[in-house]
Scaffold this motif. Structure first.
Motif, PDB file in Angstrom:
ATOM      1  N   ILE A  84      -5.142   6.490  -0.663  1.00 23.49           N
ATOM      2  CA  ILE A  84      -4.492   5.202  -0.460  1.00 23.49           C
ATOM      3  C   ILE A  84      -4.717   4.320  -1.678  1.00 23.49           C
ATOM      4  CG2 ILE A  84      -4.317   3.162   1.005  1.00 23.49           C
ATOM      5  CD1 ILE A  84      -3.383   5.701   2.343  1.00 23.49           C
ATOM      6  N   TYR A  85      -3.635   3.704  -2.171  1.00 25.17           N
ATOM      7  CA  TYR A  85      -3.712   2.780  -3.311  1.00 25.17           C
ATOM      8  C   TYR A  85      -2.984   1.494  -2.954  1.00 25.17           C
ATOM      9  CZ  TYR A  85      -5.000   6.922  -6.047  1.00 25.17           C
ATOM     10  OH  TYR A  85      -5.623   8.044  -6.520  1.00 25.17           O
ATOM     11  N   ARG A  86      -3.518   0.387  -3.479  1.00 25.58           N
ATOM     12  CA  ARG A  86      -2.847  -0.906  -3.340  1.00 25.58           C
ATOM     13  C   ARG A  86      -2.198  -1.254  -4.673  1.00 25.58           C
ATOM     14  NH1 ARG A  86      -2.904  -4.972   0.259  1.00 25.58           N
ATOM     15  NH2 ARG A  86      -4.577  -3.948   1.435  1.00 25.58           N
TER      16      ARG A  86
ATOM     17  N   GLU B  66       0.838  -1.189   0.000  1.00 24.65           N
ATOM     18  CA  GLU B  66       0.000   0.000   0.000  1.00 24.65           C
ATOM     19  C   GLU B  66       0.879   1.246   0.000  1.00 24.65           C
ATOM     20  OE1 GLU B  66      -2.754   0.026   3.193  1.00 24.65           O
ATOM     21  OE2 GLU B  66      -4.151  -1.366   2.220  1.00 24.65           O
TER      22      GLU B  66
END
Length: 334
Positions: free
Chosen positions: A141-143, A134
Motif C-alpha cells: 500500500i502506498y499513499r 491510496e
C-alpha cells in the motif's frame, strides 16, 4: 531573399533550442555512472558500499542512489491498471528524470509514499487531483504524495535501505575517472562480480557537441562577416570591439577549462593517444547501452536521443544553408 533568410534563421533557432532541450533531458537521465545487477544487492553489501565511500580518499563527493524496477499492476478503489513501479532509496532525480506537477517525490528512505505519472492518475482515478489517494501495487500500500508528467503508467515509490535493490546510480563529482573509482568501491563492497557498469558520458558528450554545431556555424559566419568588414575598412570602435572580444575570450577560456573535472581533460593537449581513444569510448558506451535490459529511464533516454538527433540535424542543415547562401552572396559581390 531576406524572407528566405529570415525563415532559415528562425528554423535554425527553433530546431537548435529543441535539440538543446533534448540534450538537457538526456543528461538528466544518467547523472554519472549506472550500476545494473541481475540479482538484488543485499543490505550488508549496501552498508559496505557506504563504508567504502567514507573510507575512500575523496570519494565522499560520490553519492549513491539505490533503485529497482518492477512490472506489475496497481489497484485503487475504482480501477486496476498495469504499472511500472520504480522503487528507490535516495535522490529521485538520479533514478528517473521526472517533471513534478504537484506535491513532492518521496524522500530518501521514506517508504509507503509514492509519486504517480499523469497517465497512471487518469487510468486509476480519472483525474489529476490524486494527492492523498491510496493505491496498492503488488500487495504493498502506498499513499500518493506527488504527481509528475509522463505518458507512461509509472509510479516512483520510496523504500527503506533494507528493501533489496538491483541497481545503483552514482552522481556527484570526483577528480579521478568515475568508472575506475566505482569499480574500486564495488570491489570493496563485494558487488563487483555480479554487475554491469554503464558510463554513457562519451556518447552523450558527442551528441551534445553535435547539437551545439549550429551555434558554432552561426558564430563562424558572424566572424567571417566581421573579418570582411575589417578588411574593407570599418570604424575604430568596431575594431576595438572585435579585439576586446577576442582578448576576453582568451582570458575566460582557461578559467572555463579549469571548471571541467580533471578526468575529462587530457594531461597534455598533444597526447594523441587520449584523442584517439575518444571514438572507441563512444562506441563502447553505445554498445553497452544497447546490451542492457532496458528500464523506463533507458526508454526515455532513447526517445530523447532520437529527438535530439532529428532537431540537431534540422538545425545543422539550416545553419549550413545560411552559410552557403552567405558565401554565394559574397562571391556574387566579388
Amino acid at each position: 531573399m531576406k524572407i528566405r533568410k529570415a525563415v532559415l534563421l528562425l528554423a535554425c533557432a527553433v530546431s537548435w533550442g529543441i535539440a538543446v532541450w533534448f540534450a538537457g533531458r538526456l543528461w538528466a537521465a544518467y547523472p554519472l555512472v549506472s550500476v545494473r545487477s541481475d540479482v538484488p544487492v543485499t543490505g550488508r553489501q549496501m552498508e559496505a558500499l557506504r563504508s567504502a565511500l567514507r573510507q575512500e580518499d575523496g570519494a565522499s563527493a560520490l553519492v549513491p542512489a539505490f533503485w529497482s524496477q518492477a512490472e506489475g499492476s496497481a489497484e485503487s478503489r475504482w480501477e486496476t491498471c498495469g504499472i511500472t513501479a520504480i522503487l528507490y532509496c535516495g535522490e529521485y532525480d538520479a533514478v528517473y528524470p521526472a517533471v513534478l506537477l504537484e506535491g513532492r517525490f518521496p524522500a530518501a528512505q521514506e517508504n509507503g509514499k509514492c509519486a504517480v505519472s499523469t497517465a497512471a492518475a487518469w487510468q486509476l482515478w480519472g483525474s489529476e487531483d490524486v494527492l492523498g489517494q491510496e493505491l496498492e501495487i503488488e500487495g504493498d500500500i502506498y499513499r500518493v504524495c506527488g504527481l509528475f508528467r509522463s505518458s507512461a503508467s509509472l509510479a516512483l515509490c520510496g523504500e527503506s535501505l533494507d528493501h533489496g535493490f538491483s541497481n545503483i546510480e552514482f552522481w556527484g563529482g570526483y577528480a579521478a575517472p568515475p568508472v575506475e573509482t566505482v569499480q574500486q568501491l564495488l570491489r570493496a563492497a563485494g558487488i563487483a562480480q555480479q554487475v554491469t557498469l554503464y558510463f554513457p558520458f562519451p556518447w552523450m558528450a558527442a551528441l551534445t557537441a553535435y547539437a551545439l554545431c549550429p551555434a558554432g556555424l552561426v558564430l563562424l559566419a558572424a566572424a567571417r562577416t566581421l573579418g570582411g568588414r575589417v578588411r574593407r575598412g570599418c570604424p575604430k570602435e568596431t575594431c576595438w570591439f572585435v579585439l576586446g572580444g577576442a582578448f576576453l575570450l582568451a582570458l575566460v577560456l582557461p578559467a572555463l577549462l579549469r571548471l571541467l573535472p580533471p578526468w575529462i581533460t587530457p594531461a597534455r593537449w598533444s597526447d594523441f593517444s587520449y584523442w584517439g581513444g575518444l571514438l572507441p569510448a563512444v562506441g563502447k558506451a553505445i554498445e553497452t547501452g544497447f546490451s542492457l535490459n532496458p528500464c523506463a529511464k533507458d526508454v526515455l533516454a532513447k526517445w530523447n536521443t532520437l529527438g535530439l538527433l532529428i532537431a540537431a540535424t534540422l538545425a545543422n542543415a539550416a545553419a549550413g544553408k545560411l552559410m552557403l547562401s552567405r558565401q554565394q552572396k559574397n562571391s556574387t559581390n566579388l
